[in-house]
Design a protein around this motif. Structure first.
Motif, mmCIF file in Angstrom:
data_model
loop_
_atom_site.group_PDB
_atom_site.id
_atom_site.type_symbol
_atom_site.label_atom_id
_atom_site.label_comp_id
_atom_site.label_asym_id
_atom_site.label_seq_id
_atom_site.Cartn_x
_atom_site.Cartn_y
_atom_site.Cartn_z
ATOM 1 N N LEU A 39 10.460 1.463 -8.538
ATOM 2 C CA LEU A 39 9.361 2.386 -8.276
ATOM 3 C C LEU A 39 9.396 3.565 -9.252
ATOM 4 O O LEU A 39 8.360 4.038 -9.712
ATOM 5 C CB LEU A 39 9.413 2.887 -6.835
ATOM 6 C CG LEU A 39 9.241 1.824 -5.743
ATOM 7 C CD1 LEU A 39 9.304 2.453 -4.362
ATOM 8 C CD2 LEU A 39 7.945 1.056 -5.924
ATOM 9 N N MET A 40 10.589 4.016 -9.592
ATOM 10 C CA MET A 40 10.732 5.115 -10.551
ATOM 11 C C MET A 40 10.263 4.672 -11.935
ATOM 12 O O MET A 40 9.600 5.439 -12.642
ATOM 13 C CB MET A 40 12.185 5.582 -10.592
ATOM 14 C CG MET A 40 12.453 6.718 -11.540
ATOM 15 S SD MET A 40 11.683 8.257 -11.022
ATOM 16 C CE MET A 40 12.289 9.339 -12.292
ATOM 17 N N VAL B 132 4.350 5.535 -5.453
ATOM 18 C CA VAL B 132 4.381 5.543 -6.919
ATOM 19 C C VAL B 132 3.370 6.549 -7.466
ATOM 20 O O VAL B 132 3.680 7.318 -8.384
ATOM 21 C CB VAL B 132 4.123 4.122 -7.487
ATOM 22 C CG1 VAL B 132 3.816 4.164 -8.969
ATOM 23 C CG2 VAL B 132 5.315 3.218 -7.214
ATOM 24 N N ALA B 133 2.171 6.579 -6.916
ATOM 25 C CA ALA B 133 1.147 7.520 -7.377
ATOM 26 C C ALA B 133 1.589 8.965 -7.142
ATOM 27 O O ALA B 133 1.413 9.829 -8.019
ATOM 28 C CB ALA B 133 -0.175 7.251 -6.671
ATOM 29 N N LYS C 81 14.551 13.768 -4.495
ATOM 30 C CA LYS C 81 14.091 12.527 -3.881
ATOM 31 C C LYS C 81 14.989 11.362 -4.265
ATOM 32 O O LYS C 81 15.319 11.205 -5.434
ATOM 33 C CB LYS C 81 12.664 12.198 -4.340
ATOM 34 C CG LYS C 81 11.606 13.194 -3.916
ATOM 35 C CD LYS C 81 10.260 12.683 -4.303
ATOM 36 C CE LYS C 81 9.259 12.515 -3.219
ATOM 37 N NZ LYS C 81 9.535 12.538 -1.870
ATOM 38 N N VAL C 82 15.353 10.588 -3.264
ATOM 39 C CA VAL C 82 16.033 9.320 -3.508
ATOM 40 C C VAL C 82 14.947 8.330 -3.894
ATOM 41 O O VAL C 82 13.922 8.231 -3.218
ATOM 42 C CB VAL C 82 16.792 8.847 -2.246
ATOM 43 C CG1 VAL C 82 17.391 7.475 -2.466
ATOM 44 C CG2 VAL C 82 17.866 9.862 -1.872
ATOM 45 N N VAL D 169 0.838 -1.205 0.000
ATOM 46 C CA VAL D 169 0.000 0.000 0.000
ATOM 47 C C VAL D 169 0.871 1.251 0.000
ATOM 48 O O VAL D 169 0.616 2.205 -0.740
ATOM 49 C CB VAL D 169 -0.958 -0.008 1.221
ATOM 50 C CG1 VAL D 169 -1.737 1.292 1.320
ATOM 51 C CG2 VAL D 169 -1.904 -1.196 1.147
ATOM 52 N N LYS D 170 1.928 1.255 0.805
ATOM 53 C CA LYS D 170 2.827 2.408 0.863
ATOM 54 C C LYS D 170 3.561 2.591 -0.470
ATOM 55 O O LYS D 170 3.755 3.715 -0.929
ATOM 56 C CB LYS D 170 3.834 2.257 1.994
ATOM 57 C CG LYS D 170 3.246 2.504 3.358
ATOM 58 C CD LYS D 170 4.306 2.454 4.440
ATOM 59 C CE LYS D 170 3.689 2.686 5.797
ATOM 60 N NZ LYS D 170 4.673 2.585 6.875
#
Length: 173
Positions: free
Chosen positions: A57-58, A10-11, A51-52, A4-5
């Protein structure tokens, strides 16, 4: 990090990449936390986020945005500088930081939907800022009417000079 996190992250990153005017990918390997914090603070003062990001995810967040072209660069440790207004500001700060920190590297970036190489990012850093360009434009726009008024004012001034010379001639004669 649970699913969920990750989805929320990502969103959020996807939304930021969609709004961004520029995103610059960097390799921060070897920098101390204090150095990264200093860079993040310098960028934040100019409205740029640093942001790292995890590569997977990127990749997911970049789908459907201009940052999708950065996918081949997503290897190793990465952080992304996301600019929302003037893209030259982030490039200037990153270039200056890279000069003082040998371990820091710019990998590439994206300007709108156009992919930027390292050389492109460095060239972007050398461009004048938006405010400087607007000031130059305003100066140019102001100079044209001023010159026109000066030229138009010269005709009556010359005419008055000719009349004064004629009058002096009549008085001397």
């Amino acid at each position: 990090m649970d699913r969920v996190k990750k989805e929320q992250l990502v969103a959020e990153l996807h939304e930021k990449l969609q709004r961004a005017t520029a995103a610059i990918l960097t390799d921060f390997r070897g920098l101390s936390v204090a150095e990264i914090t200093e860079l993040r603070d310098n960028l934040a003062q100019q409205g740029v986020e640093f942001k790292v990001v995890k590569n997977t995810l990127m990749r997911i967040a970049a789908k459907g945005t201009g940052a999708e072209v950065l996918e081949p660069l997503l290897q190793g440790t990465n952080a992304v500088a996301i600019a929302y207004d003037d893209p030259t500001v982030s490039a200037k700060i990153l270039k200056a930081f890279g000069k003082t920190n040998d371990k820091f590297q710019v990998k590439g970036g994206v300007l709108g939907t156009r992919e930027l190489t390292v050389q492109d990012v460095l060239a972007l850093a050398d461009l004048p800022s938006r405010e400087e360009l607007l000031a130059k434009l305003l100066g140019t726009l102001h100079a044209v009417p001023t010159a026109l008024v000066r030229v138009l004012g010269g005709v009556p001034r010359a005419f008055v000079g000719v009349l004064a010379a004629i009058q002096r001639e009549k008085e001397n004669a």
